[in-house]
Design a protein around this motif. Sequence first.
Motif, PDB file in Angstrom:
ATOM      1  N   ILE A 294       0.871  -1.173   0.000  1.00 48.97           N
ATOM      2  CA  ILE A 294       0.000   0.000   0.000  1.00 48.97           C
ATOM      3  C   ILE A 294       0.907   1.222   0.000  1.00 48.97           C
ATOM      4  O   ILE A 294       1.876   1.281   0.767  1.00 48.97           O
ATOM      5  N   LEU A 295       0.637   2.161  -0.890  1.00 42.41           N
ATOM      6  CA  LEU A 295       1.367   3.424  -0.886  1.00 42.41           C
ATOM      7  C   LEU A 295       0.633   4.419  -0.006  1.00 42.41           C
ATOM      8  O   LEU A 295      -0.597   4.462   0.014  1.00 42.41           O
ATOM      9  N   LEU A 296       1.411   5.222   0.699  1.00 43.24           N
ATOM     10  CA  LEU A 296       0.836   6.211   1.598  1.00 43.24           C
ATOM     11  C   LEU A 296       1.690   7.465   1.509  1.00 43.24           C
ATOM     12  O   LEU A 296       2.912   7.396   1.680  1.00 43.24           O
TER      13      LEU A 296
ATOM     14  N   LEU B  22       5.724  -8.152 -11.556  1.00 39.11           N
ATOM     15  CA  LEU B  22       6.495  -8.815 -10.501  1.00 39.11           C
ATOM     16  C   LEU B  22       5.659  -9.753  -9.635  1.00 39.11           C
ATOM     17  O   LEU B  22       6.202 -10.513  -8.838  1.00 39.11           O
ATOM     18  N   GLY B  23       4.345  -9.679  -9.790  1.00 37.58           N
ATOM     19  CA  GLY B  23       3.471 -10.496  -8.962  1.00 37.58           C
ATOM     20  C   GLY B  23       3.278  -9.938  -7.563  1.00 37.58           C
ATOM     21  O   GLY B  23       2.998 -10.681  -6.619  1.00 37.58           O
ATOM     22  N   ILE B  24       3.458  -8.630  -7.416  1.00 36.04           N
ATOM     23  CA  ILE B  24       3.236  -7.959  -6.126  1.00 36.04           C
ATOM     24  C   ILE B  24       2.114  -6.942  -6.325  1.00 36.04           C
ATOM     25  O   ILE B  24       2.264  -5.975  -7.079  1.00 36.04           O
ATOM     26  N   GLU B  25       1.001  -7.162  -5.661  1.00 35.46           N
ATOM     27  CA  GLU B  25      -0.186  -6.347  -5.910  1.00 35.46           C
ATOM     28  C   GLU B  25      -0.143  -5.017  -5.157  1.00 35.46           C
ATOM     29  O   GLU B  25       0.193  -4.962  -3.968  1.00 35.46           O
ATOM     30  N   LEU B  26      -0.478  -3.941  -5.875  1.00 35.48           N
ATOM     31  CA  LEU B  26      -0.677  -2.644  -5.240  1.00 35.48           C
ATOM     32  C   LEU B  26      -2.128  -2.592  -4.779  1.00 35.48           C
ATOM     33  O   LEU B  26      -3.048  -2.499  -5.595  1.00 35.48           O
ATOM     34  N   LEU B  27      -2.338  -2.677  -3.469  1.00 34.45           N
ATOM     35  CA  LEU B  27      -3.696  -2.719  -2.935  1.00 34.45           C
ATOM     36  C   LEU B  27      -4.364  -1.354  -2.915  1.00 34.45           C
ATOM     37  O   LEU B  27      -5.570  -1.238  -3.124  1.00 34.45           O
ATOM     38  N   ASP B  28      -3.577  -0.320  -2.663  1.00 31.55           N
ATOM     39  CA  ASP B  28      -4.170   1.010  -2.542  1.00 31.55           C
ATOM     40  C   ASP B  28      -3.069   2.054  -2.529  1.00 31.55           C
ATOM     41  O   ASP B  28      -1.890   1.756  -2.290  1.00 31.55           O
ATOM     42  N   HIS B  29      -3.457   3.267  -2.812  1.00 32.55           N
ATOM     43  CA  HIS B  29      -2.609   4.444  -2.626  1.00 32.55           C
ATOM     44  C   HIS B  29      -3.465   5.436  -1.855  1.00 32.55           C
ATOM     45  O   HIS B  29      -4.522   5.855  -2.321  1.00 32.55           O
ATOM     46  N   ILE B  30      -3.034   5.776  -0.649  1.00 29.90           N
ATOM     47  CA  ILE B  30      -3.803   6.656   0.221  1.00 29.90           C
ATOM     48  C   ILE B  30      -3.049   7.966   0.395  1.00 29.90           C
ATOM     49  O   ILE B  30      -1.875   7.975   0.764  1.00 29.90           O
TER      50      ILE B  30
END
Length: 232
Positions: free
Chosen positions: A178-180, A208-216
């Motif tokens: 998750i990006l914040l 890469l198979g790494i999910e970005l769940l959200d950017h808050i």
Amino acid sequence: MGKYNSQTMKNLPEQERPYEKCWRQGAGSLTDAELLSVILRTGSRGEPALELSRRILEQFPQGGLLGIYHVSLPDLTQIRGIGPVKAVQLKCIAELSRRMAKAQAGSSLSFTDPETVAEYYMEDFRHEEQEKLMVLLLNNRGGLLGEEIVSKGTVNGTMITPREIYLCALAHHAVSIILLHNHPSGNPSPSREDILLTRRVKESGELLGIELLDHIIIGDQSAVSFRREHLL
């Protein structure tokens, strides 16, 4: 305010003394100046603690108590009646308040719920005067492996690439992230640059198979979730 000028705290009517007022009505009944006067305990020469507290708050007309969090220790000591000891007291109570707010928010923290994530990190980010980008690194159960500040920018923006973000994720063996980040302006509305960065990070994560769940994005007591706004 004027009626207190020639009186000491001891000589105030009992119902108006901060200690007695707190005892009778609870801490929530105290004004900001009264709370500060209880913490400081003593004023300066010829000035009761309550008057000193009012004068301190007047130094920060836009921020009030929040101004104490932002101002440096040396700057606090430039206020008449504030020496090193009182300056440290003020900075410590500001930091204690921040930590208490974060601890309270942590009791309901869920990384699948953007509101609880924003609330938990609000006190860490909303006071910042420059942009910071943090990556929350999660395992396959959605638990937190770690958190890393990957960029510290200026009030004009944060410069970061997906490569730096995913090097961090790979080092922690993260399954999702998750990006914040914060907007020092206080307005959490995504900029064009925020949207473009998020798209690049999401696309790189898919490879890469790494999910970005959200950017808050965190503003001042407000936040925007890219997932909730259907920007992911």
